[in-house]
Scaffold this active site. Structure first.
Site, PDB file in Angstrom:
ATOM      1  CD  GLN A  16      -2.933   1.427   2.172  1.00 39.37           C
ATOM      2  OE1 GLN A  16      -3.473   2.184   2.544  1.00 39.37           O
ATOM      3  NE2 GLN A  16      -3.134   0.196   3.146  1.00 39.37           N
ATOM      4  CB  SER A  17       3.563   2.442   2.146  1.00 38.25           C
ATOM      5  OG  SER A  17       4.643   1.484   1.708  1.00 38.25           O
ATOM      6  CD  GLU A 138      -1.834   2.100   7.991  1.00 40.50           C
ATOM      7  OE1 GLU A 138      -1.683   2.401   6.798  1.00 40.50           O
ATOM      8  OE2 GLU A 138      -1.987   3.199   9.097  1.00 40.50           O
ATOM      9  CG  ASP A 167       0.469   0.931   4.465  1.00 48.05           C
ATOM     10  OD1 ASP A 167       1.714   0.775   4.906  1.00 48.05           O
ATOM     11  OD2 ASP A 167      -0.320  -0.028   4.822  1.00 48.05           O
ATOM     12  N   GLY A 246      -7.901  20.228  19.131  1.00 49.00           N
ATOM     13  CA  GLY A 246      -7.609  21.647  19.133  1.00 49.00           C
ATOM     14  C   GLY A 246      -8.110  22.521  20.404  1.00 49.00           C
ATOM     15  N   GLY A 247      -8.064  24.014  20.095  1.00 47.07           N
ATOM     16  CA  GLY A 247      -8.498  24.848  21.159  1.00 47.07           C
ATOM     17  C   GLY A 247     -10.091  25.037  21.347  1.00 47.07           C
ATOM     18  CD  GLN A 248     -12.308  27.516  19.229  1.00 47.16           C
ATOM     19  OE1 GLN A 248     -13.386  27.770  19.845  1.00 47.16           O
ATOM     20  NE2 GLN A 248     -11.493  28.588  18.865  1.00 47.16           N
TER      21      GLN A 248
HETATM   22  N1  CAO Z   1      11.979 -10.144  -9.102  1.00 45.12           N
HETATM   23  C1  CAO Z   1      12.822 -10.722  -8.323  1.00 45.12           C
HETATM   24  N2  CAO Z   1      12.698 -10.715  -6.872  1.00 45.12           N
HETATM   25  C2  CAO Z   1      11.791  -9.822  -6.370  1.00 45.12           C
HETATM   26  C3  CAO Z   1      11.206  -8.984  -7.265  1.00 45.12           C
HETATM   27  C4  CAO Z   1      11.296  -9.096  -8.674  1.00 45.12           C
HETATM   28  N3  CAO Z   1      10.643  -8.403  -9.515  1.00 45.12           N
HETATM   29  N4  CAO Z   1      10.284  -8.095  -6.536  1.00 45.12           N
HETATM   30  C5  CAO Z   1      10.607  -8.340  -5.211  1.00 45.12           C
HETATM   31  N5  CAO Z   1      11.419  -9.620  -5.029  1.00 45.12           N
HETATM   32  C6  CAO Z   1      12.237  -9.845  -3.977  1.00 45.12           C
HETATM   33  C7  CAO Z   1      12.953  -9.236  -3.000  1.00 45.12           C
HETATM   34  O1  CAO Z   1      14.217  -8.780  -3.719  1.00 45.12           O
HETATM   35  C8  CAO Z   1      12.830  -9.874  -1.848  1.00 45.12           C
HETATM   36  O2  CAO Z   1      13.984 -10.827  -1.794  1.00 45.12           O
HETATM   37  P1  CAO Z   1      14.958 -10.958  -0.769  1.00 45.12           P
HETATM   38  O3  CAO Z   1      14.199 -11.266   0.492  1.00 45.12           O
HETATM   39  O4  CAO Z   1      15.865 -12.154  -1.121  1.00 45.12           O
HETATM   40  O5  CAO Z   1      15.787  -9.790  -0.549  1.00 45.12           O
HETATM   41  C9  CAO Z   1      11.699 -10.414  -1.757  1.00 45.12           C
HETATM   42  O6  CAO Z   1      10.905 -10.372  -3.091  1.00 45.12           O
HETATM   43  C10 CAO Z   1      10.484 -10.381  -0.734  1.00 45.12           C
HETATM   44  O7  CAO Z   1      10.387  -8.599  -0.623  1.00 45.12           O
HETATM   45  P2  CAO Z   1      10.101  -7.891   0.665  1.00 45.12           P
HETATM   46  O8  CAO Z   1      11.110  -8.506   1.738  1.00 45.12           O
HETATM   47  O9  CAO Z   1      10.004  -6.430   0.534  1.00 45.12           O
HETATM   48  O10 CAO Z   1       8.638  -8.522   0.820  1.00 45.12           O
HETATM   49  P3  CAO Z   1       8.046  -9.206   2.230  1.00 45.12           P
HETATM   50  O11 CAO Z   1       6.542  -9.764   1.509  1.00 45.12           O
HETATM   51  O12 CAO Z   1       8.777 -10.211   2.740  1.00 45.12           O
HETATM   52  O13 CAO Z   1       7.597  -7.736   3.168  1.00 45.12           O
HETATM   53  C11 CAO Z   1       6.697  -5.713   3.876  1.00 45.12           C
HETATM   54  C12 CAO Z   1       6.581  -6.956   2.894  1.00 45.12           C
HETATM   55  C13 CAO Z   1       5.879  -4.770   3.280  1.00 45.12           C
HETATM   56  C14 CAO Z   1       6.653  -6.003   5.185  1.00 45.12           C
HETATM   57  C15 CAO Z   1       8.193  -5.171   3.359  1.00 45.12           C
HETATM   58  O14 CAO Z   1       8.611  -4.994   1.961  1.00 45.12           O
HETATM   59  C16 CAO Z   1       8.392  -3.944   4.222  1.00 45.12           C
HETATM   60  O15 CAO Z   1       8.719  -3.773   5.310  1.00 45.12           O
HETATM   61  N6  CAO Z   1       8.474  -2.667   3.314  1.00 45.12           N
HETATM   62  C17 CAO Z   1       8.988  -1.623   3.870  1.00 45.12           C
HETATM   63  C18 CAO Z   1       7.812  -0.686   4.782  1.00 45.12           C
HETATM   64  C19 CAO Z   1       6.578  -1.034   3.751  1.00 45.12           C
HETATM   65  O16 CAO Z   1       6.597  -0.222   2.895  1.00 45.12           O
HETATM   66  N7  CAO Z   1       5.447  -1.504   4.603  1.00 45.12           N
HETATM   67  C20 CAO Z   1       4.158  -1.075   4.119  1.00 45.12           C
HETATM   68  C21 CAO Z   1       3.645  -1.890   3.498  1.00 45.12           C
HETATM   69  S1  CAO Z   1       1.849  -1.817   3.169  1.00 45.12           S
HETATM   70  O17 CAO Z   1       1.175  -1.977   4.778  1.00 45.12           O
END
Ligand code: CAO
Length: 415
Positions: A16-17, A138, A167, A246-248
């Protein structure tokens, strides 16, 4: 011509973010190329599915005005394609878990070598510090940013809010950073790194609570309900229910039909400037001159009694009648509107704030449009792309690969 026409965004975002940010840039006219893993795509495509076989509303509502390119960036050929994308684009946006881009072989240093004009924009859960390596969603951000500890009622647990301030709120911060960096680049010729941590974004939105934390050191917070209830304050900004920040002083009050309709309520603000009007409306003209009620400081210890009296009046009216009566008298009130009411409100459709979109897999659905209206950069919301819908188009017309090169890229399994 749109505000960001000509700007190419390499969109590595998911969930989402990050998608909030790139969708906004797309609405403002940027060409957003969403890079997704072949066969998988953004995880939200298949989360909270309501129409079997179709992309979810979670995905579609965050990915309008984008093109989708599938690319395995861990495959050697895929890495070469990514290098070409980095050279071609103005901005790269990502919200992977910390370190994921480095592990992919695309550190900030490497990206700058490939394209010194590149603006590299990231959302992370936390900025530098003890939690910088944590994954964040989030509600974690709402809790770690001060939102949850200050939301809810005094006698209940911390609460998260339905507004996705961690997000979507952080995505907006990132978009502002990107637009500022694009402007700065016109002077310096250089790109830069833009970081928007979710904890920072939530805390920033909770600034009135940090304000109150400091006021607390100098005495009780008199506008909080607990002051008029005689409940002592602790060391930290407490949860304040529906008290105004706020103040109101303001509260949520029952309206006619509240017994059966969970949204038959109004927000009512006792703005000092219109106190006389409030007294007349609620049938308490004597409060206008009574020293116990006539001034804001005199009213602070009596807020429960005052709002209780106002509520006796609002309970005789619908939330819309309260609006109709109070607005001409300049008394600030607001109905508690349900999602159903908002979805059906014609003026929000007219202004493009709620938009109906047609999608080949799921048919028509509603989404939110751009919340920023610009006189010289109209927004047309276009449907979200299917997974890899624009892969060949982007390889051919953005990256200028020949047909035989595209065939080789396909055979390598990179797309
Ligand atoms: N081709 C190959 N690999 C890919 C790819 C692509 N096109 N796109 C993503 N990947 C891989 C990444 O390189 C990563 O691999 P490694 O773990 O080996 O480095 C893997 O996919 C998973 O990516 P991720 O760790 O970002 O994804 P996740 O689902 O495990 O985690 C989230 C999701 C949101 C918790 C994490 O990305 C995060 O903390 N992001 C930053 C904060 C954020 O934006 N949070 C808001 C999310 S919305 O609530």
């Amino acid at each position: 011509m749109k505000a960001l026409s000509g700007v190419k965004i390499l969109d590595f975002t998911h969930v989402q973010s990050g998608p909030t940010c790139t969708q906004l840039l797309g609405w403002l006219g940027a060409d957003v190329i969403k890079v997704e893993r072949p066969g998988v795509g953004d995880a939200t495509r298949k989360q909270l599915v309501d129409v079997e076989g179709a992309d979810s509303l979670y995905f579609t509502m965050l990915n309008h005005n984008k093109r989708s390119l599938t690319l395995n960036t861990k495959n050697d050929t895929g890495k070469q394609v990514l290098e070409r994308l980095i050279k071609e684009c103005d901005v790269m946006v990502e919200n992977f878990a910390p370190g994921a881009l480095d592990r992919m072989g695309f550190s900030w240093q490497r990206i700058q070598e490939l394209n010194p004009r590149m603006i590299m924009a990231s959302v992370k859960g936390f900025g530098p510090g003890p939690y910088e390596n944590c994954k964040v969603y989030e509600n974690v951000a709402q809790c770690a940013g001060g939102g949850a500890s200050t939301t809810g009622f005094l006698d209940g647990p911390p609460l998260v809010t339905g507004a996705q301030i961690g997000d979507s709120g952080t995505g907006l911060n990132l978009a502002i950073g990107i637009i500022a960096a694009l402007y700065q680049r016109t002077q310096t010729g250089r790109g830069q790194k833009v970081l928007a941590p979710m904890q920072d974004g939530v805390l920033n939105l909770c600034r009135v609570k940090l304000r109150d934390q400091q006021r607390l050191a100098r005495g009780p917070l008199k506008e909080y309900s607990q002051y008029s209830e005689g409940i002592p304050f602790g060391e930290a900004t407490p949860r304040a229910g529906n008290d105004s920040g706020g103040g109101q002083p303001g509260r949520i009050l029952k309206c006619k039909g509240w017994e059966t309709d969970p949204n038959s309520y109004t927000y009512f603000i006792t703005q000092a400037a219109v106190w006389q009007n409030i007294c007349d409306v609620i049938g308490k003209p004597e409060w206008k001159e009574d020293p116990d009620y006539a001034t804001p400081p005199a009213r602070l210890p009596r807020l429960n009694e005052i709002f209780g009296t106002i509520e006796q009046w609002t309970m005789t009216k619908t939330k819309y009648e309260v609006m109709e009566i109070c607005n001409p008298l300049d008394i600030p009130v607001g109905p508690i509107l349900s999602m159903k009411e908002l979805a059906e409100e014609p003026s929000l459709r007219d202004s493009g704030t709620v938009v109906e979109v047609d999608h080949p897999e799921r048919g028509k659905y509603l989404t939110v449009g751009c919340p920023i209206k610009m006189s010289d950069s109209a927004v047309e919301v276009t449907r979200s792309p299917l997974l890899g819908e624009h892969t060949v188009e982007i390889l051919k017309y953005v990256l200028r690969y020949s047909d035989s090169e595209i065939l080789a890229i396909k055979e390598s399994g990179a797309v």
